[in-house]
Design a protein around this motif. Structure first.
Motif, PDB file in Angstrom:
ATOM      1  N   TYR A  37       0.187  -1.203   0.446  1.00 46.42           N
ATOM      2  CA  TYR A  37      -0.490   0.126  -0.058  1.00 46.42           C
ATOM      3  C   TYR A  37       0.866   0.962  -0.438  1.00 46.42           C
ATOM      4  O   TYR A  37       0.651   2.340  -0.549  1.00 46.42           O
ATOM      5  CB  TYR A  37      -0.708  -0.108   1.194  1.00 46.42           C
ATOM      6  CG  TYR A  37      -2.397  -0.755   0.957  1.00 46.42           C
ATOM      7  CD1 TYR A  37      -2.466  -1.278   0.136  1.00 46.42           C
ATOM      8  CD2 TYR A  37      -3.075  -1.188   2.158  1.00 46.42           C
ATOM      9  CE1 TYR A  37      -3.775  -2.591  -0.292  1.00 46.42           C
ATOM     10  CE2 TYR A  37      -4.247  -2.200   1.842  1.00 46.42           C
ATOM     11  CZ  TYR A  37      -4.513  -2.403   0.832  1.00 46.42           C
ATOM     12  OH  TYR A  37      -5.242  -3.587   0.954  1.00 46.42           O
ATOM     13  N   SER A  58      -1.035  -4.664   2.893  1.00 47.17           N
ATOM     14  CA  SER A  58      -2.180  -5.596   2.938  1.00 47.17           C
ATOM     15  C   SER A  58      -1.967  -6.584   3.945  1.00 47.17           C
ATOM     16  O   SER A  58      -3.352  -6.352   4.846  1.00 47.17           O
ATOM     17  CB  SER A  58      -2.760  -5.660   1.898  1.00 47.17           C
ATOM     18  OG  SER A  58      -2.072  -7.285   1.496  1.00 47.17           O
ATOM     19  N   ALA A 113      -4.466  -3.216   7.489  1.00 48.11           N
ATOM     20  CA  ALA A 113      -3.432  -3.040   6.825  1.00 48.11           C
ATOM     21  C   ALA A 113      -2.357  -1.630   6.866  1.00 48.11           C
ATOM     22  O   ALA A 113      -3.484  -1.408   6.980  1.00 48.11           O
ATOM     23  CB  ALA A 113      -4.272  -2.263   4.990  1.00 48.11           C
TER      24      ALA A 113
END
Length: 429
Positions: A227, A246, A270
């Motif tokens: 991410y 994640s 996450a």
């Protein structure tokens, strides 16, 4: 008078006629299960019904159909695993090198301000009008980053799976497109010199690129979606980077070996952001678990954990230019300010609100002289607050959809770059 027990009151014939032939429904018989005194074989209320089926077997046709589906799934899975998308690159400028053999990475000196200096502008002003629009992305832009120190180039990554490098000055052309992800690109990060950058995408790959040639130098994956990604900003640790995943972990890779060298596994959701603080000895991470954690570099236990019942998720965090504050975009439509040195305390006096961001990780930024705070919002507006008074000074309708990022140019008094989910990147002055 006595009524004989068999006589009824009312029209007996009618009642007989209306009575439909419904017997009390037969109860399904259960398997008789021993005697309550016999503990082991007593079934009692847990007994099965006599005609109960244990196993449902698909018929021939159904079996065929299911087999086909499974085969397809396996095939699809295999292909994705085996082949990361092929990398290519497109140079959009006619000449990659000028008459002195300098590429576009060379900092221009004819733009009216000194981009090489380390000092910030004395006084910043509110941007008022749109100067330029960079178009080229076919879907929403997810992140933009300025070239380190000089800020003469702009890197953007988009949901069209492409990454583009743009000129910020002179003709403001698109210099190069980097193609190599098969799904939307979520984050990009330059190294200190700007010669290389990392990209993180939903195809579960992190890729290291050469900013000048467009070549993909290395690929990294642990089969999870990254991410956010950050190089360690220390000069002697430029071979190390961390990515928030994640699966709740922060994973640290060494570029030289391509191996994972450390895992920071304490978050419960996450990981959305990683921000280096305190002369890069520490970094702060935020996550879907609505907490903020502070880590010593290379020590996989968070030494500070900040979570209040009233806190919301904070999916975008920016360090102030003077290194003292962290601005966190909170999902309850406010920007919270935490101290970024030793005590990571919430600064209750500085809360910026008046914009709508719930559900979007809109990147916040500061003006280089620390007089303004800027942020996009869900309506595509650019919001500008005064740092001292936290008053919302100015709103500009910047994009048709979400304005996901706003960057204040580090050398300019009033230039802000925004990008949005309408695929456009805009320069404001």
């Amino acid at each position: 008078f006595a009524v004989s027990s068999s006589s009824y009151i009312g029209a007996v014939e009618e009642a007989e006629k209306n009575k439909t032939g419904v017997k009390k429904s037969e109860k399904r018989k259960k398997v008789k299960g021993g005697d309550a005194s016999d503990i082991d074989s007593f079934l009692g209320p847990w007994a099965k019904y006599q005609d109960e089926k244990d196993v449902a077997k698909p018929s021939e046709d159904e079996k065929k159909e299911l087999d086909e589906i499974i085969a397809k799934r396996q095939k699809r899975g295999k292909n994705e695993e085996e082949a990361p998308a092929e990398e290519k690159t497109v140079l959009h400028i006619k000449d990659a090198y000028d008459y002195q053999g300098r590429s576009y990475l060379h900092v221009p000196q004819d733009v009216g301000i000194n981009l090489r200096s380390a000092d910030v502008p004395d006084k910043c002003y509110l941007p008022k009008k749109q100067l330029h629009v960079w178009t080229g992305h076919t879907k929403g832009v997810s992140a933009i980053r300025l070239f380190p120190v000089s800020g003469h180039l702009l890197l953007s990554c988009s949901m069209d799976c492409k990454i583009k490098l743009w000129e910020v000055y002179n003709e403001r052309r698109c210099a190069r497109t980097f193609i190599g992800h098969s799904k939307a690109v979520r984050d990009v990060c330059f190294n200190n010199t700007g010669t290389q950058f990392l990209s993180a995408a939903y195809d579960r790959y992190l890729k290291l690129w050469d900013s000048e040639t467009g070549q993909c130098i290395a690929r990294f994956t642990n089969r999870k979606v990254p991410y956010c990604v950050k190089f360690n900003p220390d000069e002697d640790k430029q071979n190390l980077f961390v990515a928030g995943m994640s699966d709740k972990k922060i994973v640290q890779w060494d570029i030289r070996s391509g191996e994972v060298v450390q895992e920071y596994d304490r978050h419960l959701g996450a990981v959305n952001t990683i921000t280096f603080v305190d002369e890069n000895r520490r970094f702060v991470s935020t996550s879907d678990d609505k907490s903020l954690r502070v880590w010593e570099w290379d020590i996989p236990v968070d030494f500070k954990y900040i979570a209040e019942p009233s806190m919301h998720s904070m999916p975008a965090v920016t360090l102030s230019p003077n290194g003292k504050w962290l601005a966190c975009q909170s999902m309850d439509n406010q920007i919270l300010i935490f101290g970024a040195q030793n005590r990571f305390r919430l600064n209750k006096k500085k809360i910026f609100k008046g914009h709508m961001v719930a559900g979007y990780a809109c990147q916040v930024d500061f003006s280089p002289d620390m007089s303004y705070v800027v942020s996009g919002d869900a309506d595509g507006k650019l919001n500008i607050w005064d740092w001292k008074t936290t008053k919302l000074y100015h709103r500009i309708k910047a994009h048709d959809k979400v304005c996901i990022s706003a960057l204040w140019h580090p050398h300019e008094t009033s230039k802000v770059i925004t990008c949005g989910w309408d695929g456009q990147i805009k320069l404001w002055d």
